[in-house]
Design an enzyme around this catalytic site. Sequence first.
Site, mmCIF file in Angstrom:
data_model
loop_
_atom_site.group_PDB
_atom_site.id
_atom_site.type_symbol
_atom_site.label_atom_id
_atom_site.label_comp_id
_atom_site.label_asym_id
_atom_site.label_seq_id
_atom_site.Cartn_x
_atom_site.Cartn_y
_atom_site.Cartn_z
ATOM 1 N N GLU A 1 19.868 54.086 55.418
ATOM 2 C CA GLU A 1 20.865 53.080 55.727
ATOM 3 C C GLU A 1 21.983 53.032 54.671
ATOM 4 O OE1 GLU A 1 21.605 51.616 58.221
ATOM 5 O OE2 GLU A 1 22.918 49.973 57.589
ATOM 6 N N ASP A 2 21.621 53.150 53.410
ATOM 7 C CA ASP A 2 22.589 52.892 52.341
ATOM 8 C C ASP A 2 23.167 54.134 51.671
ATOM 9 O OD1 ASP A 2 22.069 50.296 52.799
ATOM 10 O OD2 ASP A 2 20.912 49.921 50.979
#
Length: 734
Positions: A90-91
């Site tokens: 996600e990051d």
Amino acid sequence: MTELEIEQENKAIAAEYRNLLRISYQTLTEDDKKLIRLAFDTAVDAHKEQRRKSGEAYIFHPIAVAKIVAAEIGLDATSIAAALLHDVVEDTDYTLSDMEQLFGETVARIVAGLTKISRLKKDTDVSLQAENFRKMLLTLHEDVRVIIIKIADRLHNMQTMDSMRPDKQVKIASETLYIYAPLAHRMGLYNIKTELEDLSLKYTEPEVYNSILDKIIDSKEEQKEYIKQFNDSLRDALTSEHIDYEIKGRPKSIFSIRKKMLKQGVTFEEVYDKFAVRIVYNCPPKDEKFIAWKIYSIVTDNYRPNPTRLRDWISSPKSTGYEALHITVMGAEGRWVEVQIRSHRMNEVAEKGYAAHYKYKQGEERDSGLDMWLAKLQEALENPDVNAVDFVEQFKLNLYAKEIYIFTPKGDLKSLPKGATPLDFAFSIHTQIGLKTRGAKVNGKLVPLSRTLKSGDQVDIITSENSKPNANWLDYVTTARAKSKIKAALNDDKKEIALEGKEILKRKLKQLKITFNESVLNDLVVFFGFKTSQDLFYRAGLGNISNQKLKDFATARSNAFLNFFKKKIRRQSNIEEAPKGEITHKYDLLVFGKEEEKLEYKFSPCCKPVPGDAVFGFVTVSEGIKVHKNNCPNAVSLQANYAYRIIKAKWIDSTQQEYAANLVITGIDQVGLINNLTQVISSLHNVNMKKLSFETNDGVFTGNITVAVKNKKMIDKLIHSIKKTDGVHKVHRL
Ligand code: MN
């Protein structure tokens, strides 16, 4: 940051990592450690540029989540690795295919699930929010570890929320109370659930939280003293029985004290069970139950038990796997106090939930309540009709519902949520049993399907091939599973009628020399003012589309100015509004005499003929022609005495007009009979019920029904169907 600071940080990270391996609840193999190491290195690399709001290196967060997963929940190496990697895709620049290449399919799938959840649009709108939760719950059946890691993630975020904006804190805390705490509860993660609730209260109602916390700290000494006294009074008896035990005070959580204060409208001081006494003992597995009752016996020798508050979760564990013996006794100072008796193993299961449960079950067949729960949940999830808010509410209800225990006829135990009915029980055994339920016996007695069950009831479901769900059933059930099954069955029914209706419509159109195709279908839908063709077919299947209206449609269609009039037609053609008598006044199809003349007439009230009946006309002095059935009780006398007034009558066609007919039904009174009858009458043949009354006498019931039908064929068909209804003995027409 200075070089020194960076070096210190790296040391701290390394220490955290070693700590993670050390506190793992599961024993880790060399392969496990390799997997975790690779996950750790990958996460460190991926997050190397990131810092949290508090300023610390981001990697501390995934390590903390992994520690919760490893130690507090006690999951395996796969889960620990996935927890370390949970924010990577996600990051950072790492992709899911990187995950699969590095860690294999399982870890990649869990990370994919976690990524999916974090990508759900974070919206404040309630229904959108609910939709997000629903999607999140959907990941449950992909891999339950996704949700468990998500709960651990949420716990760590809640623990480290201090540097966040207050409005965000409140939002996250509310969300936690709404969905994460109930989920943790249902998974048997009691400690985590309690911590989530307390942290939520800390941010949603800080003053309340702090005042209760202060009071708990103040009463610590008093509590210690209480436990000591309790311990002293039991020590001799327990040691002389050679029981290896420990007695602890177990304070109630801040959140649950708050709940109790609100619910009972009392002050902190007035909450009497602010803590429980817990006796944890060590013994070989085979003696567990025996020793629990031995301790029970010793405790109750010293303190008076409250017989209504005895809970034996050892003989029948909760569906979360929880085992313990709970009693409430009158303690010192005349206060009731709960005493929880559990073995060391039970204590672990209580604190860690399923992981501990499995650990002790290894080797044996794992009767996994969690798997069963997930299977049930999945079924409920597969019903797409329920809107998201209902779904989440429903789901939460089932999460929090207190459980009751029901015996099957063979004496097996089933757990159901409090408030469940025999119908819920039927669906919990098997969908087919639920769908075919005709009645239920509770403790040997016939009861309504809507009866609320009590723990300990023995329920026997009576099934019948002819039974099927009706809309009322939705009011009789409380479990999400039964609700979704009934809804699906009702929908199937509707689809079947629609299918039949389509064939009927095709046939009728053919008679009108209209070919059935897409464009005709569209015109029909517009003409009758429906939303979809499915609605049209359904109405046709019920017999709600009259021949006359179809003829009107044919005429309108052949009209070149169709489009011009469309608006007008649409307005007039709403079938709900079509007056029932309108058509028949123009087409009076009962004809009289040799000439088959149409004459004014009335149906005689003594025998209430309907079209198709063999009838004759009787010319009265003041009321014109009265029509009687040939087999009317008065027929013989009329014909004998007034033969010259009799006029032949004949039906040359049926019409759309409805006629009243009286039916008398007798049979054996049983659960659901009236429902079944009314269903047969009103939906099966689309016959309108005008009046109905039922009487029961010692189990024999008599029903009087006045129905409105369109012709004799329909009434014959109806009588035939009623006769087939379970419990009905006789049907006759008055
Ligand atoms: Mn996270």
